[in-house]
Design a protein around this motif. Sequence first.
Motif, PDB file in Angstrom:
ATOM      1  N   ALA A   1       0.853  -1.189   0.000  1.00  0.00           N
ATOM      2  CA  ALA A   1       0.000   0.000   0.000  1.00  0.00           C
ATOM      3  C   ALA A   1       0.887   1.235   0.000  1.00  0.00           C
ATOM      4  CB  ALA A   1      -0.893  -0.002   1.244  1.00  0.00           C
TER       5      ALA A   1
ATOM      6  N   ASP B   1      -2.098   6.290   0.513  1.00  0.00           N
ATOM      7  CA  ASP B   1      -3.349   5.553   0.635  1.00  0.00           C
ATOM      8  C   ASP B   1      -3.709   5.367   2.101  1.00  0.00           C
ATOM      9  OD1 ASP B   1      -3.573   5.369  -2.082  1.00  0.00           O
ATOM     10  OD2 ASP B   1      -2.696   3.366  -2.208  1.00  0.00           O
ATOM     11  N   LEU B   2      -2.697   5.309   2.965  1.00  0.00           N
ATOM     12  CA  LEU B   2      -2.952   5.162   4.393  1.00  0.00           C
ATOM     13  C   LEU B   2      -3.207   6.512   5.050  1.00  0.00           C
ATOM     14  CD1 LEU B   2      -0.219   2.533   5.282  1.00  0.00           C
ATOM     15  CD2 LEU B   2      -2.593   2.146   4.693  1.00  0.00           C
TER      16      LEU B   2
ATOM     17  N   LYS C   1      -4.854   9.649   4.427  1.00  0.00           N
ATOM     18  CA  LYS C   1      -5.806  10.137   3.429  1.00  0.00           C
ATOM     19  C   LYS C   1      -5.738  11.650   3.242  1.00  0.00           C
ATOM     20  CE  LYS C   1      -8.977   6.337   4.086  1.00  0.00           C
ATOM     21  NZ  LYS C   1     -10.305   5.921   4.501  1.00  0.00           N
TER      22      LYS C   1
ATOM     23  N   VAL D   1      -6.842   8.879   8.603  1.00  0.00           N
ATOM     24  CA  VAL D   1      -6.111   7.699   8.160  1.00  0.00           C
ATOM     25  C   VAL D   1      -7.073   6.542   7.928  1.00  0.00           C
ATOM     26  CG1 VAL D   1      -3.986   8.375   9.329  1.00  0.00           C
ATOM     27  CG2 VAL D   1      -5.634   6.962  10.525  1.00  0.00           C
ATOM     28  N   ASP D   2      -6.545   5.493   7.326  1.00  0.00           N
ATOM     29  CA  ASP D   2      -7.299   4.261   7.127  1.00  0.00           C
ATOM     30  C   ASP D   2      -7.561   3.635   8.492  1.00  0.00           C
ATOM     31  OD1 ASP D   2      -8.518   2.120   5.972  1.00  0.00           O
ATOM     32  OD2 ASP D   2      -6.679   1.173   5.273  1.00  0.00           O
TER      33      ASP D   2
ATOM     34  N   ASP E   1      -8.150   0.565   9.456  1.00  0.00           N
ATOM     35  CA  ASP E   1      -7.715  -0.803   9.720  1.00  0.00           C
ATOM     36  C   ASP E   1      -6.211  -0.942   9.905  1.00  0.00           C
ATOM     37  OD1 ASP E   1     -10.349  -1.599   9.436  1.00  0.00           O
ATOM     38  OD2 ASP E   1     -10.130  -1.942   7.289  1.00  0.00           O
ATOM     39  N   VAL E   2      -5.499   0.166  10.009  1.00  0.00           N
ATOM     40  CA  VAL E   2      -4.039   0.137  10.050  1.00  0.00           C
ATOM     41  C   VAL E   2      -3.565   0.390  11.477  1.00  0.00           C
ATOM     42  CG1 VAL E   2      -1.962   1.184   9.092  1.00  0.00           C
ATOM     43  CG2 VAL E   2      -3.993   0.990   7.700  1.00  0.00           C
TER      44      VAL E   2
ATOM     45  N   GLN F   1     -14.725   7.573  11.007  1.00  0.00           N
ATOM     46  CA  GLN F   1     -13.399   8.087  10.655  1.00  0.00           C
ATOM     47  C   GLN F   1     -12.401   7.777  11.746  1.00  0.00           C
ATOM     48  OE1 GLN F   1     -13.702  12.292   9.986  1.00  0.00           O
ATOM     49  NE2 GLN F   1     -14.106  12.023   7.813  1.00  0.00           N
TER      50      GLN F   1
END
Length: 115
Positions: A21, A25-26, A28, A49-50, A52-53, A96
Amino acid sequence: MSSTPKSETARVQVPSLIQKAKAFDLLKTPVITEKATAELANNCYTFIVDGDVNKTLLKHAFMQAFPGRKVLAIRTVKRPSQAKRLGRFKGKSQEQTKAIFKIAGEPIDLGFGEV
């Protein structure tokens, strides 16, 4: 004891998630609020941020996106979704996650705020 060589498949390393990734992308988008811009003076930068990270991947993504800076601490905050209405239509806002990075090194120019 016999010294048999290990198989070649045992030496193959799985690429890390950060290589799969891209960093942006992480991370945003930066958060542009009064509190977030006030924290720029303390070298604290806030990004959406994403969700799930984990913090380790966020740290590597930040250092890949902004080379030459060292991340000292990361705080994450999850904002749950809220019920919304538009006339007779019901829905929910999007959940979020934001991360606050405290860095060492030169300040980052995000194009807003004073440092």
